[in-house]
Design a protein around this motif. Structure first.
Motif, PDB file in Angstrom:
ATOM      1  N   ASP A 158      -2.181 -21.218  35.016  1.00 56.68           N
ATOM      2  CA  ASP A 158      -3.112 -20.851  33.940  1.00 56.68           C
ATOM      3  C   ASP A 158      -4.098 -19.790  34.408  1.00 56.68           C
ATOM      4  O   ASP A 158      -4.349 -18.804  33.710  1.00 56.68           O
ATOM      5  N   SER A 159      -4.648 -19.972  35.589  1.00 52.71           N
ATOM      6  CA  SER A 159      -5.592 -19.007  36.154  1.00 52.71           C
ATOM      7  C   SER A 159      -4.905 -17.658  36.398  1.00 52.71           C
ATOM      8  O   SER A 159      -5.452 -16.601  36.087  1.00 52.71           O
ATOM      9  N   PHE A 160      -3.703 -17.700  36.964  1.00 57.30           N
ATOM     10  CA  PHE A 160      -2.950 -16.482  37.252  1.00 57.30           C
ATOM     11  C   PHE A 160      -2.701 -15.680  35.972  1.00 57.30           C
ATOM     12  O   PHE A 160      -2.959 -14.482  35.908  1.00 57.30           O
ATOM     13  N   ILE A 161      -2.217 -16.360  34.926  1.00 56.08           N
ATOM     14  CA  ILE A 161      -1.907 -15.689  33.665  1.00 56.08           C
ATOM     15  C   ILE A 161      -3.175 -15.149  33.001  1.00 56.08           C
ATOM     16  O   ILE A 161      -3.195 -14.023  32.509  1.00 56.08           O
ATOM     17  N   GLU A 162      -4.238 -15.941  33.031  1.00 56.69           N
ATOM     18  CA  GLU A 162      -5.506 -15.496  32.441  1.00 56.69           C
ATOM     19  C   GLU A 162      -6.043 -14.256  33.134  1.00 56.69           C
ATOM     20  O   GLU A 162      -6.544 -13.333  32.491  1.00 56.69           O
ATOM     21  N   ARG A 163      -5.931 -14.207  34.464  1.00 57.94           N
ATOM     22  CA  ARG A 163      -6.446 -13.057  35.216  1.00 57.94           C
ATOM     23  C   ARG A 163      -5.502 -11.863  35.173  1.00 57.94           C
ATOM     24  O   ARG A 163      -5.916 -10.724  35.351  1.00 57.94           O
ATOM     25  N   LEU A 164      -4.205 -12.113  34.936  1.00 62.29           N
ATOM     26  CA  LEU A 164      -3.222 -11.029  34.872  1.00 62.29           C
ATOM     27  C   LEU A 164      -3.310 -10.277  33.546  1.00 62.29           C
ATOM     28  O   LEU A 164      -3.283  -9.047  33.509  1.00 62.29           O
ATOM     29  N   PHE A 165      -3.444 -11.024  32.459  1.00 55.83           N
ATOM     30  CA  PHE A 165      -3.474 -10.422  31.132  1.00 55.83           C
ATOM     31  C   PHE A 165      -4.911 -10.354  30.624  1.00 55.83           C
ATOM     32  O   PHE A 165      -5.319 -11.141  29.781  1.00 55.83           O
TER      33      PHE A 165
END
Length: 119
Positions: free
Chosen positions: A81-88
């Motif tokens: 969740d953190s990865f996706i939030e920070r990626l997009f």
């Protein structure tokens, strides 16, 4: 216990994570706010201004970079969740920087990551 429980017994958990991470990063290359950031840095045909050093560079020498690293260099991996939030992120989360500034920023983040691992 099977050390390769994924993809019909061919992949480890680390390989599966790497595959998904890579797929998400490829998908992020088509994320509209990235194009907006690059467009906003354009000053003329094939000319862009680096948001860090203000140098004018050509099309091949500009990178769209996350202002905040996708994976925090101090905390490391947190969650999908953190990865996706920070990626997009939205356009305010990106900066158009020249290749030279990108190399410097990346090496600084790598040093922080290495230092944090030693603690």
């Amino acid at each position: 216990m099977n050390d390769k429980p994924y993809c019909n017994g061919q992949w480890t958990a680390a390989r599966k994570k790497s595959f998904i991470t890579s797929a998400l990063r490829r998908a992020s290359s088509r994320w509209a706010p990235k194009f907006t950031c690059r467009k906003n840095a354009r000053t003329a045909r094939n000319t862009y201004t680096c948001s860090l050093c203000s140098k004018s560079v050509g099309n091949k020498d500009i990178k769209v970079d996350h202002i905040q690293p996708v994976v925090d260099p101090v905390k490391g991996w947190v969650s999908w969740d953190s990865f996706i939030e920070r990626l997009f992120v939205e356009k305010e989360g990106y900066q158009a920087i020249c290749v030279a500034c990108h190399l410097i920023k990346t090496s600084e983040e790598r040093l922080v990551r290495k230092t944090a691992k030693l603690r």
